[in-house]
Design an enzyme around this catalytic site. Sequence first.
Site, PDB file in Angstrom:
ATOM      1  N   SER A 244      79.997  34.925   2.925  1.00 46.63           N
ATOM      2  CA  SER A 244      80.060  34.829   4.380  1.00 46.63           C
ATOM      3  C   SER A 244      79.226  35.956   4.971  1.00 46.63           C
ATOM      4  CB  SER A 244      81.505  34.947   4.847  1.00 46.63           C
ATOM      5  OG  SER A 244      81.943  36.274   4.679  1.00 46.63           O
ATOM      6  N   LYS A 245      79.212  36.010   6.304  1.00 45.79           N
ATOM      7  CA  LYS A 245      78.435  37.035   7.012  1.00 45.79           C
ATOM      8  C   LYS A 245      78.753  38.425   6.496  1.00 45.79           C
ATOM      9  CE  LYS A 245      77.612  34.940  11.502  1.00 45.79           C
ATOM     10  NZ  LYS A 245      78.732  34.137  11.981  1.00 45.79           N
ATOM     11  N   ARG A 246      80.025  38.614   6.164  1.00 46.58           N
ATOM     12  CA  ARG A 246      80.476  39.895   5.634  1.00 46.58           C
ATOM     13  C   ARG A 246      79.567  40.413   4.497  1.00 46.58           C
ATOM     14  NH1 ARG A 246      84.678  39.469   2.310  1.00 46.58           N
ATOM     15  NH2 ARG A 246      84.725  37.254   2.760  1.00 46.58           N
ATOM     16  N   GLY A 248      76.430  40.139   4.194  1.00 49.40           N
ATOM     17  CA  GLY A 248      75.039  40.429   4.553  1.00 49.40           C
ATOM     18  C   GLY A 248      74.216  39.151   4.602  1.00 49.40           C
TER      19      GLY A 248
END
Length: 480
Positions: A244-246, A248
């Site tokens: 996920s965005k977490r 990067g």
Amino acid sequence: MRLRFAPSPTGHLHVGGARTALFNWLLARRSGGAFVLRVEDTDRNRSRPEHVDAILNGLRWLGIDWDEGPCFQAAGAERHRADALRLLAAGRAYRDFTPREEFERARDAAVSAGSGAVTRLARRLAARVPPADGERRAAAGEPFAVRFLVPDGETAWRDLVHGAMRFANAEIDDFVILRGDGTPTYNLAVASDDADAAITHVLRGDDHLSNTPKQILLYEALGRPVPEFGHLPMILGPDGRRLSKRHGARAVDAFRAEGVLPAAMVNFLALLGWSPGTDEELLSRDELVERFSLERVLKKGAVFDPAKLFWMNGRYIARMEAGELDAALRRALSRAGVAGDGIALGEEAFARMAAALAPRSRTFAEMVRLARPYLGPVREYDAKAARRSWYRDPAGAAAILEAVGDRLEAVPWEAEALEEGLRALAGELGVGAGKVFQPLRLALTGSPASPGIFDVLLILGRGRSLGRVERAVRRIAGES
Ligand code: GLU
């Protein structure tokens, strides 16, 4: 085989979507079948034309070409509606006149009662309206949703990745297929479109597993052949959680901007959930098309490791042909704002530089950084390297560099003569070659690491090399 990729244009092309597209494309190309591109733009609030462009450009960049499309899901709304009304007419769906907010309130109260609650509730509410009343109210223009009447029993399929799958129909709510405003819902639109495009194999992410029984029920109710389904394993971050965005960068564009090559990206994506069955890691597009098979798609999640992508990219850069490499480096330089006069190297020196930097670069962004000292002046000298090879014995280092300067003025400017000349000089000075090469490397590039020193000299040319040696001598003496 007829396969498809059906992205929702709500964002960029991400690693997960690109992997889904690639696996479908590989199967289509391997089987000689068709690859259809369908943009699922039914979510009007989140779909954006610029996302469509970004996704199509991402696919083009990866070399994933399509045989049909792109078609747009929203354009099929009339057909979706007709399918829903056909199910209604056939008694496979029913009208739901309960206003949405009222239904949701009743649902929230019922849902704690357990599975089947929504279905029981919906059927109970629908039963309050006798069929003749329903016809009349509908004809009078009263809005209603259409719910699919989930039959008893179970829904099973042989998943191309996971094998036997079965869902008890009691676990599936009577889902809405047409909303009160007449718009089709997701599952109806997908099943209707896949049936319309005669898709034979649906390969998509594991996150769609719970949609599949609903879609199978719709195909059956519509009397359309049910395609095969395969669900690809989730892509995980290095911490084992869903990517996920977490974690990067996930957008394919971001890797492109870093100077990752499409061939490396494709190779890397292919190994996210598929294995050739050997420990080979570098596989060209053609090899992938030849060897890809669903049997080797893994069931468990695939870990996304950017370091591996960059390593792979480095291997691809190292294998590029000279012309291709030069052109790619010039493009990367111009993206970085270095072009034309900023490149103070002739064709030959440029090609030599590109060839010397290729094995040392994992991306073109990195190659651009490494190329800086050859394209313009050395702006700073690595402090640690300067302490080690200049300032431990400044007088000695300056004397060596002065002698190097004299020798460089005298020898013919070609690799062998330069090497002979400098090695002979080290002998005459009674020092090891490193005592000559390291201070010189720092003078020429500002850095303790560079391609071979003779390559560096040939890239810079005699004039610039001498200028840098003189400047280093002045610097060591504290004059500049
Ligand atoms: N539009 C869906 C998505 O982007 C894919 C639907 C499908 O493959 O069936 O997740």
